[in-house]
Design a protein around this motif. Sequence first.
Motif, PDB file in Angstrom:
ATOM      1  N   GLU A   1       0.963  -1.138  -0.052  1.00  0.00           N
ATOM      2  CA  GLU A   1       0.067  -0.069  -0.021  1.00  0.00           C
ATOM      3  C   GLU A   1       0.877   1.331   0.061  1.00  0.00           C
ATOM      4  O   GLU A   1       0.510   2.222  -0.710  1.00  0.00           O
ATOM      5  N   VAL A   2       1.927   1.157   0.529  1.00  0.00           N
ATOM      6  CA  VAL A   2       2.786   2.298   0.796  1.00  0.00           C
ATOM      7  C   VAL A   2       3.759   2.398  -0.734  1.00  0.00           C
ATOM      8  O   VAL A   2       3.416   3.635  -0.977  1.00  0.00           O
ATOM      9  N   LEU A   3       3.919   1.424  -1.272  1.00  0.00           N
ATOM     10  CA  LEU A   3       4.573   1.762  -2.406  1.00  0.00           C
ATOM     11  C   LEU A   3       3.649   2.068  -3.588  1.00  0.00           C
ATOM     12  O   LEU A   3       3.836   3.155  -4.319  1.00  0.00           O
ATOM     13  N   VAL A   4       2.502   1.530  -3.640  1.00  0.00           N
ATOM     14  CA  VAL A   4       1.345   2.178  -4.641  1.00  0.00           C
ATOM     15  C   VAL A   4       1.033   3.574  -4.399  1.00  0.00           C
ATOM     16  O   VAL A   4       0.783   4.296  -5.166  1.00  0.00           O
ATOM     17  N   SER A   5       0.806   3.958  -3.099  1.00  0.00           N
ATOM     18  CA  SER A   5       0.907   5.470  -2.626  1.00  0.00           C
ATOM     19  C   SER A   5       1.758   6.455  -3.228  1.00  0.00           C
ATOM     20  O   SER A   5       1.535   7.528  -3.642  1.00  0.00           O
ATOM     21  N   ALA A   6       2.996   5.838  -3.036  1.00  0.00           N
ATOM     22  CA  ALA A   6       4.053   6.512  -3.319  1.00  0.00           C
ATOM     23  C   ALA A   6       4.329   6.753  -5.046  1.00  0.00           C
ATOM     24  O   ALA A   6       4.470   7.819  -5.386  1.00  0.00           O
ATOM     25  N   VAL A   7       3.764   5.910  -5.775  1.00  0.00           N
ATOM     26  CA  VAL A   7       4.027   5.621  -7.102  1.00  0.00           C
ATOM     27  C   VAL A   7       2.597   6.783  -7.596  1.00  0.00           C
ATOM     28  O   VAL A   7       2.843   7.540  -8.541  1.00  0.00           O
ATOM     29  N   ILE A   8       1.615   6.638  -7.115  1.00  0.00           N
ATOM     30  CA  ILE A   8       0.422   7.575  -7.482  1.00  0.00           C
ATOM     31  C   ILE A   8       0.606   8.716  -6.924  1.00  0.00           C
ATOM     32  O   ILE A   8       0.524   9.823  -7.798  1.00  0.00           O
ATOM     33  N   LEU A   9       1.460   9.215  -5.891  1.00  0.00           N
ATOM     34  CA  LEU A   9       1.921  10.470  -5.497  1.00  0.00           C
ATOM     35  C   LEU A   9       2.910  10.897  -6.382  1.00  0.00           C
ATOM     36  O   LEU A   9       2.826  12.056  -6.895  1.00  0.00           O
ATOM     37  N   GLY A  10       3.821  10.108  -6.811  1.00  0.00           N
ATOM     38  CA  GLY A  10       4.742  10.543  -7.905  1.00  0.00           C
ATOM     39  C   GLY A  10       4.151  11.017  -9.271  1.00  0.00           C
ATOM     40  O   GLY A  10       4.596  12.072  -9.759  1.00  0.00           O
ATOM     41  N   ILE A  11       3.284  10.020  -9.734  1.00  0.00           N
ATOM     42  CA  ILE A  11       2.872  10.275 -11.059  1.00  0.00           C
ATOM     43  C   ILE A  11       1.996  11.754 -11.198  1.00  0.00           C
ATOM     44  O   ILE A  11       1.720  12.418 -12.021  1.00  0.00           O
ATOM     45  N   SER A  12       1.117  11.809  -9.943  1.00  0.00           N
ATOM     46  CA  SER A  12       0.164  13.043  -9.786  1.00  0.00           C
ATOM     47  C   SER A  12       1.041  14.068  -9.797  1.00  0.00           C
ATOM     48  O   SER A  12       0.806  15.186 -10.229  1.00  0.00           O
ATOM     49  N   THR A  13       2.089  14.263  -9.039  1.00  0.00           N
ATOM     50  CA  THR A  13       3.049  15.269  -9.064  1.00  0.00           C
ATOM     51  C   THR A  13       3.805  15.616 -10.305  1.00  0.00           C
ATOM     52  O   THR A  13       3.811  16.941 -10.797  1.00  0.00           O
ATOM     53  N   GLN A  14       4.076  14.785 -11.017  1.00  0.00           N
ATOM     54  CA  GLN A  14       4.578  15.066 -12.339  1.00  0.00           C
ATOM     55  C   GLN A  14       3.530  15.546 -13.323  1.00  0.00           C
ATOM     56  O   GLN A  14       3.675  16.721 -14.054  1.00  0.00           O
ATOM     57  N   VAL A  15       2.589  14.784 -13.413  1.00  0.00           N
ATOM     58  CA  VAL A  15       1.440  15.372 -14.162  1.00  0.00           C
ATOM     59  C   VAL A  15       0.817  16.958 -14.026  1.00  0.00           C
ATOM     60  O   VAL A  15       0.790  17.847 -14.830  1.00  0.00           O
TER      61      VAL A  15
END
Length: 126
Positions: A5-19
């Motif tokens: 869950e932590v890894l998925v949350s980090a990936v989602i946060l990274g993608i949304s920040t980049q977008v």
Amino acid sequence: MTLTEVLVSAVILGISTQVGLQGWTRTAQAAAAADQLDQQLTQLEQRLLITRRVLAKAPVVHPHCRFDGDAVDAALSAIPMAPAITETVEDDRSTDGLWLTVAHGPVQRRQLLTPAGLGHCRAEVP
């Protein structure tokens, strides 16, 4: 929270920040392009206004209310020109006027100038 869950949350946060950053970058680029276009249009409008004023005050018309080409060329050559602006003048025989075209890169403005429109021709009184 599990490690997954932590890894998925980090990936989602990274993608949304980049977008989000890409969106802001595009917005900033569009604003800069709009400012540049606005500056170019302002310079062209100023050039048209200066040219109209010079031609309105200069003796550039024959007694028969027609432009004198040599006098027009002399009056226009006396106006300082910004290096990025190009100006062309074309005769329009159908109106006894001149088409003045000013351009700044891909942006251009074109205006028809006539002796009567510049105030050089006297109104005929019956």
